[in-house]
Design a protein around this motif. Structure first.
Motif, PDB file in Angstrom:
ATOM      1  N   ALA A   1      -6.494  24.975 -34.813  1.00  0.00           N
ATOM      2  CA  ALA A   1      -6.756  23.546 -34.636  1.00  0.00           C
ATOM      3  C   ALA A   1      -8.246  23.258 -34.549  1.00  0.00           C
TER       4      ALA A   1
ATOM      5  N   LEU B   1      -3.725  20.464 -32.319  1.00  0.00           N
ATOM      6  CA  LEU B   1      -4.453  19.428 -33.047  1.00  0.00           C
ATOM      7  C   LEU B   1      -4.390  18.093 -32.310  1.00  0.00           C
TER       8      LEU B   1
ATOM      9  N   LYS C   1      -6.687  10.841 -38.761  1.00  0.00           N
ATOM     10  CA  LYS C   1      -8.006  11.099 -38.189  1.00  0.00           C
ATOM     11  C   LYS C   1      -9.042  10.935 -39.300  1.00  0.00           C
TER      12      LYS C   1
ATOM     13  N   ILE D   1     -13.018  18.900 -40.574  1.00  0.00           N
ATOM     14  CA  ILE D   1     -12.923  17.451 -40.722  1.00  0.00           C
ATOM     15  C   ILE D   1     -14.244  16.767 -40.377  1.00  0.00           C
ATOM     16  N   ASP D   2     -14.966  17.327 -39.429  1.00  0.00           N
ATOM     17  CA  ASP D   2     -16.193  16.695 -38.934  1.00  0.00           C
ATOM     18  C   ASP D   2     -17.435  16.979 -39.777  1.00  0.00           C
TER      19      ASP D   2
ATOM     20  N   TRP E   1      -6.397  11.219 -32.621  1.00  0.00           N
ATOM     21  CA  TRP E   1      -5.615  10.813 -33.776  1.00  0.00           C
ATOM     22  C   TRP E   1      -5.002   9.439 -33.520  1.00  0.00           C
TER      23      TRP E   1
ATOM     24  N   LEU F   1     -10.389  20.912 -37.151  1.00  0.00           N
ATOM     25  CA  LEU F   1     -11.157  19.764 -36.658  1.00  0.00           C
ATOM     26  C   LEU F   1     -12.637  19.912 -36.986  1.00  0.00           C
ATOM     27  N   ASP F   2     -13.129  21.134 -36.951  1.00  0.00           N
ATOM     28  CA  ASP F   2     -14.520  21.383 -37.326  1.00  0.00           C
ATOM     29  C   ASP F   2     -14.744  21.041 -38.802  1.00  0.00           C
TER      30      ASP F   2
ATOM     31  N   GLY G   1      -7.871  16.808 -30.738  1.00  0.00           N
ATOM     32  CA  GLY G   1      -8.462  15.762 -31.574  1.00  0.00           C
ATOM     33  C   GLY G   1      -8.003  14.375 -31.171  1.00  0.00           C
TER      34      GLY G   1
ATOM     35  N   SER H   1     -13.346  10.800 -40.330  1.00  0.00           N
ATOM     36  CA  SER H   1     -14.735  11.086 -39.966  1.00  0.00           C
ATOM     37  C   SER H   1     -15.602  10.443 -41.030  1.00  0.00           C
TER      38      SER H   1
END
Length: 279
Positions: A175, A21, A41, A182-183, A27, A179-180, A25, A43
């Motif tokens: 991870a 992560l 993090k 989160i976006d 952060w 992250l996907d 990413g 978005s």
């Protein structure tokens, strides 16, 4: 949504996922919590904190209250950790938490389930499928084990042995999936509570993957004996569910009793075999 991701150090997959992560990413490091740095993090859709703990994942009772005291108002909690199975099958899993019976041998409270972020869990499952470049299984488990938490909580895991838990590629897949998520915004799927079937709930998994539903808590067939009206209503509330999906063959002798409870309470239900899925 405000999301806290917790990576427990004692569970080998935790440090693996955390490293990936932080490597992948972008952060921002914040003040320490539980003797470890906290990372942030954001978005356009979610505000996320990454927490590290030296406690085992099953020992995190009331950890969400500590996070709130840190100053982060929680919308959902994701515990990123290890998955164990007797077969040792390499896999990536998601699942809700809680106990359907008196047995709380693996944490949590007897006969009590935890609130579940169903749409977030569906998003994580979709992202795992998208990011999985291996032939390893992406699957979902029924509601099981602790810890005791109040906030909507889900697990995301690497399975199922020490070699897999420590494999950097597998930590990277988890991870990338997180992250996907989160976006992107969460899709407004209608939410259902699933009842019946085996622990790895293939019918509910198929619906989560290929239909217009998100599924929150799931009571597998081993929890049906004590599944009464109060537990059904509580699980629906904690899943934010508007209906129930029944794994009909997986209800066994409990079919008539459970249907009677649903009809007495005017709860909308459907058999999994009748849910339209995209092939």
């Amino acid at each position: 949504m405000n999301i806290a991701i917790i990576v427990p150090n004692p569970n080998f997959a935790g440090p693996n996922i955390r490293k990936n992560l932080l490597d992948i990413g972008r952060w921002t490091e914040e003040k320490e919590f539980d003797s470890h740095p906290v990372y942030r993090k954001t978005s356009g859709h979610h505000d996320v904190r990454l927490f590290t703990t030296d406690k085992n994942c099953l020992e995190l009772d009331h950890y969400d209250k500590l996070i709130v005291s840190f100053g982060f108002k929680l919308g959902a909690l994701i515990i990123a950790t290890t998955h164990r199975s007797a077969a040792g099958t390499p896999s990536f899993t998601v699942h809700p938490i809680g106990n359907w019976t008196d047995d709380a041998s693996f944490g949590g409270e007897p006969n009590m389930v935890t609130a579940t972020p169903a749409r977030l869990m569906r998003a994580c499952l979709d992202a795992l499928i998208k990011c999985n470049a291996t032939e390893h299984l992406v699957t979902m488990e029924a509601t099981h084990h602790g810890p005791i938490l109040t906030s909507p909580t889900m697990f995301i895991e690497i399975g199922s042995d020490e070699v897999a838990w420590k494999t950097p590629e597998f930590g990277k897949i988890i991870a990338m999936a997180l992250l996907d998520v989160i976006d992107h915004p969460l899709k407004e799927y209608p939410i259902a509570f699933g009842i019946g079937g085996p622990h790895y709930c293939p019918n509910f998994l198929s619906i989560m993957r290929k239909s217009g539903y998100a599924i929150g808590n799931i009571c597998a067939k081993y929890g049906l004996e004590g599944l009464d009206e109060n537990k059904i209503l509580d699980a629906m509330k904690k899943s934010d569910a508007s209906s129930i999906l029944l794994d009909w063959k997986g209800l066994g002798k409990h079919k008539d009793r459970i249907v009677a409870i649903l009809e007495q309470n005017k709860i909308e239900y459907m058999k999994t075999m009748d849910v339209k899925v995209e092939l």
